[in-house]
Design an enzyme around this catalytic site. Sequence first.
Site, PDB file in Angstrom:
ATOM      1  N   SER A 183     -20.146   4.562  -0.295  1.00  0.00           N
ATOM      2  CA  SER A 183     -18.712   4.375  -0.122  1.00  0.00           C
ATOM      3  C   SER A 183     -18.197   5.142   1.107  1.00  0.00           C
ATOM      4  O   SER A 183     -18.572   4.823   2.226  1.00  0.00           O
ATOM      5  CB  SER A 183     -17.968   4.771  -1.398  1.00  0.00           C
ATOM      6  OG  SER A 183     -16.718   4.117  -1.460  1.00  0.00           O
ATOM      7  N   LYS A 193       8.809   2.311 -10.190  1.00  0.00           N
ATOM      8  CA  LYS A 193       8.583   3.720  -9.843  1.00  0.00           C
ATOM      9  C   LYS A 193       7.569   4.378 -10.768  1.00  0.00           C
ATOM     10  O   LYS A 193       6.824   5.269 -10.347  1.00  0.00           O
ATOM     11  CB  LYS A 193       9.922   4.481  -9.902  1.00  0.00           C
ATOM     12  CG  LYS A 193       9.830   5.934  -9.478  1.00  0.00           C
ATOM     13  CD  LYS A 193       9.363   6.056  -8.037  1.00  0.00           C
ATOM     14  CE  LYS A 193       9.286   7.517  -7.599  1.00  0.00           C
ATOM     15  NZ  LYS A 193       8.694   7.647  -6.256  1.00  0.00           N
TER      16      LYS A 193
END
Length: 351
Positions: A152, A205
């Site tokens: 990765s 949110k």
Amino acid sequence: MENRVNTFDSQTGKAKKPFTWKKGILVFLIILAVIIAAGILIRGHMKSSDAVIGDGGTLKLSDPYIGVLSVEGTISESDTSGLLSSSSYHHSWILSRIDDMIKDSNNKGMILYVNSPGGSVYASDELYLAIRHYQKKTGRPVYSYMASEAASGGYYISSNCNRIVANRNCWTGSIGVTLGTMYDITGLLKKYGIRTVTITSGKNKAMGSSTVKMTGEQKKILQGLVDEAYEQFTGIVAEGRNMSLKKVRKLADGRIYTAKQAKKLGLVDQIGTYDEAVADMKARYKMSSAVKAKQIEYDENTGFLQSLLSESLSRVLGKGNSSGASELEALKSVMQENQTFTITYLSQVRK
């Protein structure tokens, strides 16, 4: 009552000033402060006999050399150089050493010794950009030597190196992005009759919260974050490995590759040892026999103090076996741990 220990001077026969435990604690704290200060002053040095640390801890060598930087552990922008840190990766320190080598005319090249499962998108990209800056500014070669694991983010920083040499037992690839696992515990809360109230400025949110059911729109928003980071990752690999984006995307489904598989697919250039990587750089770039590979190592020299303080803190904090925790306690733990998430170039498979 204050404990005192009275002693007598054998020569004068007079009583010495009594020793108090308060004085003992004060002496201990002074000694501790001296040890910590000494550790800070001698941090971050090269272990080679000809290495010299200049003003501000900058790297200076009197002979031509190839700088070898270890990228081990999880790549993170956090300053992991604290007294109690056990991490082997030191982000700001590595960036500083790359900058030092750019300015050092005795430096002839750089080898990244990579043994990492990756890390945060931000830190991986910042290190990648520092390596690219070194290449463009100096014109000197950069090799990635992949040890046990370079997955990765570990592959991200390697992909644009001039040459990649992988140990035959290395795992690499895992080209992709993750936000990790998010828990939806709303059903469990309902089981115990627990109600939560989340006050936000907008409907999205609180997305990612374990106590609020995720909507289809929110999944698309988070997927968009992952997709953009993925496009950046595959674009960098395509450029660095001189591949088409189509081919890279076919390889970049997040899977791990062995060294042999990666070599066959064009993700690495060579399977070999660290010594062979050094020899290849010197031969390929026609370096003098006087050029030596110098391992640049971070050393806090605080091993004993670190163990002592860690053990003491463990006692104070009362860390123990949590196997007897009730379901409600386990639920509370999950809720506390699942308040934040980080987008990462991090392999979920560890070697």
